[in-house]
Design a protein around this motif. Structure first.
Motif, PDB file in Angstrom:
ATOM      1  N   VAL A  57       4.433   9.253  -7.431  1.00 55.78           N
ATOM      2  CA  VAL A  57       4.422   8.050  -6.583  1.00 55.78           C
ATOM      3  C   VAL A  57       5.046   8.320  -5.225  1.00 55.78           C
ATOM      4  N   THR A  58       5.451   9.559  -4.981  1.00 58.88           N
ATOM      5  CA  THR A  58       6.008   9.928  -3.684  1.00 58.88           C
ATOM      6  C   THR A  58       4.975   9.673  -2.596  1.00 58.88           C
ATOM      7  N   ALA A  59       5.362   8.855  -1.614  1.00 62.78           N
ATOM      8  CA  ALA A  59       4.436   8.448  -0.572  1.00 62.78           C
ATOM      9  C   ALA A  59       5.181   7.626   0.463  1.00 62.78           C
ATOM     10  N   VAL A  60       4.491   7.301   1.531  1.00 58.75           N
ATOM     11  CA  VAL A  60       4.965   6.291   2.469  1.00 58.75           C
ATOM     12  C   VAL A  60       4.382   4.954   2.016  1.00 58.75           C
ATOM     13  N   TYR A  61       5.251   3.967   1.890  1.00 62.51           N
ATOM     14  CA  TYR A  61       4.851   2.646   1.409  1.00 62.51           C
ATOM     15  C   TYR A  61       4.820   1.664   2.572  1.00 62.51           C
ATOM     16  N   TYR A  62       3.777   0.851   2.583  1.00 59.87           N
ATOM     17  CA  TYR A  62       3.574  -0.124   3.643  1.00 59.87           C
ATOM     18  C   TYR A  62       3.377  -1.517   3.041  1.00 59.87           C
ATOM     19  N   CYS A  63       3.874  -2.522   3.738  1.00 59.22           N
ATOM     20  CA  CYS A  63       3.456  -3.874   3.429  1.00 59.22           C
ATOM     21  C   CYS A  63       2.584  -4.372   4.580  1.00 59.22           C
ATOM     22  N   ALA A  64       1.736  -5.329   4.249  1.00 58.49           N
ATOM     23  CA  ALA A  64       0.802  -5.853   5.240  1.00 58.49           C
ATOM     24  C   ALA A  64       0.537  -7.321   4.954  1.00 58.49           C
ATOM     25  N   ALA A  65       0.230  -8.069   5.994  1.00 62.51           N
ATOM     26  CA  ALA A  65      -0.039  -9.497   5.880  1.00 62.51           C
ATOM     27  C   ALA A  65      -1.477  -9.788   6.289  1.00 62.51           C
ATOM     28  N   GLY A  66      -2.141 -10.591   5.495  1.00 63.19           N
ATOM     29  CA  GLY A  66      -3.513 -10.972   5.789  1.00 63.19           C
ATOM     30  C   GLY A  66      -3.741 -12.445   5.530  1.00 63.19           C
ATOM     31  N   SER A  67      -4.921 -12.902   5.835  1.00 63.31           N
ATOM     32  CA  SER A  67      -5.242 -14.323   5.691  1.00 63.31           C
ATOM     33  C   SER A  67      -5.301 -14.723   4.221  1.00 63.31           C
ATOM     34  N   ILE A  68      -5.050 -16.012   3.986  1.00 63.71           N
ATOM     35  CA  ILE A  68      -5.190 -16.535   2.632  1.00 63.71           C
ATOM     36  C   ILE A  68      -6.658 -16.681   2.265  1.00 63.71           C
ATOM     37  N   THR A  69      -7.447 -17.144   3.197  1.00 61.22           N
ATOM     38  CA  THR A  69      -8.888 -17.235   2.979  1.00 61.22           C
ATOM     39  C   THR A  69      -9.613 -16.521   4.104  1.00 61.22           C
ATOM     40  N   PRO A  70     -10.674 -15.790   3.806  1.00 61.16           N
ATOM     41  CA  PRO A  70     -11.119 -15.451   2.451  1.00 61.16           C
ATOM     42  C   PRO A  70     -10.095 -14.580   1.742  1.00 61.16           C
TER      43      PRO A  70
ATOM     44  N   LYS B  42      -3.646  12.289   1.323  1.00 58.90           N
ATOM     45  CA  LYS B  42      -4.487  11.330   0.613  1.00 58.90           C
ATOM     46  C   LYS B  42      -4.708  10.090   1.452  1.00 58.90           C
ATOM     47  N   GLY B  43      -5.678   9.298   1.054  1.00 64.12           N
ATOM     48  CA  GLY B  43      -5.950   8.049   1.741  1.00 64.12           C
ATOM     49  C   GLY B  43      -4.980   6.963   1.334  1.00 64.12           C
ATOM     50  N   ARG B  44      -5.019   5.853   2.048  1.00 62.29           N
ATOM     51  CA  ARG B  44      -4.146   4.731   1.747  1.00 62.29           C
ATOM     52  C   ARG B  44      -4.637   4.027   0.484  1.00 62.29           C
ATOM     53  N   GLU B  45      -3.717   3.749  -0.409  1.00 54.94           N
ATOM     54  CA  GLU B  45      -4.030   3.139  -1.701  1.00 54.94           C
ATOM     55  C   GLU B  45      -3.415   1.755  -1.796  1.00 54.94           C
ATOM     56  N   GLY B  46      -4.212   0.758  -2.133  1.00 49.78           N
ATOM     57  CA  GLY B  46      -3.699  -0.583  -2.370  1.00 49.78           C
ATOM     58  C   GLY B  46      -3.053  -0.664  -3.723  1.00 49.78           C
ATOM     59  N   LEU B  47      -1.862  -1.246  -3.797  1.00 49.22           N
ATOM     60  CA  LEU B  47      -1.085  -1.281  -5.021  1.00 49.22           C
ATOM     61  C   LEU B  47      -1.000  -2.670  -5.643  1.00 49.22           C
ATOM     62  N   SER B  48      -0.731  -3.663  -4.807  1.00 52.87           N
ATOM     63  CA  SER B  48      -0.453  -4.990  -5.330  1.00 52.87           C
ATOM     64  C   SER B  48      -0.521  -5.981  -4.192  1.00 52.87           C
TER      65      SER B  48
ATOM     66  N   PHE C 231       0.846  -1.181   0.000  1.00 54.79           N
ATOM     67  CA  PHE C 231       0.000   0.000   0.000  1.00 54.79           C
ATOM     68  C   PHE C 231       0.893   1.246   0.000  1.00 54.79           C
ATOM     69  N   ARG C 232       0.316   2.373  -0.316  1.00 62.54           N
ATOM     70  CA  ARG C 232       1.035   3.639  -0.156  1.00 62.54           C
ATOM     71  C   ARG C 232       0.047   4.713   0.290  1.00 62.54           C
ATOM     72  N   GLN C 233       0.601   5.705   0.941  1.00 65.81           N
ATOM     73  CA  GLN C 233      -0.195   6.838   1.366  1.00 65.81           C
ATOM     74  C   GLN C 233       0.591   8.116   1.101  1.00 65.81           C
ATOM     75  N   ALA C 234       0.085   8.907   0.175  1.00 65.06           N
ATOM     76  CA  ALA C 234       0.709  10.183  -0.147  1.00 65.06           C
ATOM     77  C   ALA C 234       0.178  11.253   0.804  1.00 65.06           C
TER      78      ALA C 234
ATOM     79  N   GLY D 269       6.133   1.266   7.645  1.00 67.85           N
ATOM     80  CA  GLY D 269       6.102   2.168   6.505  1.00 67.85           C
ATOM     81  C   GLY D 269       7.487   2.709   6.190  1.00 67.85           C
ATOM     82  N   ILE D 270       7.698   3.035   4.913  1.00 62.46           N
ATOM     83  CA  ILE D 270       8.977   3.583   4.492  1.00 62.46           C
ATOM     84  C   ILE D 270       8.719   4.648   3.428  1.00 62.46           C
ATOM     85  N   GLN D 271       9.475   5.723   3.518  1.00 65.37           N
ATOM     86  CA  GLN D 271       9.281   6.854   2.616  1.00 65.37           C
ATOM     87  C   GLN D 271       9.950   6.593   1.274  1.00 65.37           C
ATOM     88  N   VAL D 272       9.201   6.877   0.213  1.00 68.17           N
ATOM     89  CA  VAL D 272       9.745   6.898  -1.140  1.00 68.17           C
ATOM     90  C   VAL D 272       9.479   8.292  -1.705  1.00 68.17           C
TER      91      VAL D 272
END
Length: 132
Positions: A90-103, A43-49, A37-40, A125-128
């Motif tokens: 694309v300048t923002a703070v980038y975050y990774c997150a872990a969630g369940s496989i199911t659902p 702005k709100g947090r945006e899911g990327l991939s 995710f990233r958050q500029a 989070g890390i700044q880019v």
């Protein structure tokens, strides 16, 4: 308990590349779906991939498709986000997150990327910053 730490951010010139790392500890990342995710500013947090834990299937938001690549190295217990052809927007703070496989935490619906905002564990989070 799973903990996530991002690294690899920083200041980069437009057109250059960065690879962000999300290192897991306390558990194995391939037990989870990992999302980036990233958050500029202002702005709100945006899911990327995301990459699903069960089969490694990857998904991308339209805003990053073709320029960003998510991957996982099980031996390093790390998920990467390779970012190419970077632009100042694309300048923002980038975050990774872990969630369940199911659902499923993420995927495509109607041809567009979706992700749940409710992941179990988040990195700090890390700044880019992309600037000349």
């Amino acid at each position: 308990q799973l903990q996530l730490v991002e690294s690899g951010g920083g200041l980069v010139q437009p057109g250059r590349s960065l690879r962000l790392s999300c290192v897991g500890s306390g558990s194995t990342l391939d037990y989870y779906t990992i999302g980036w995710f990233r958050q500029a500013p202002g702005k709100g947090r945006e899911g990327l991939s995301c990459i699903r834990g069960n089969d490694g299937t990857t998904y991308y938001a339209d805003s990053v498709k073709g320029r960003f690549t998510i991957s996982r190295d099980n031996a390093e217990n790390t998920v990467y986000l390779q970012m190419n052809s970077l632009k100042p927007d694309v300048t923002a703070v980038y975050y990774c997150a872990a969630g369940s496989i199911t659902p499923p935490m993420c995927g495509y619906s109607g041809g567009h990327y979706y992700t749940s905002p409710i992941y179990d564990s988040w990195g700090q989070g890390i700044q880019v910053t992309v600037s000349s």
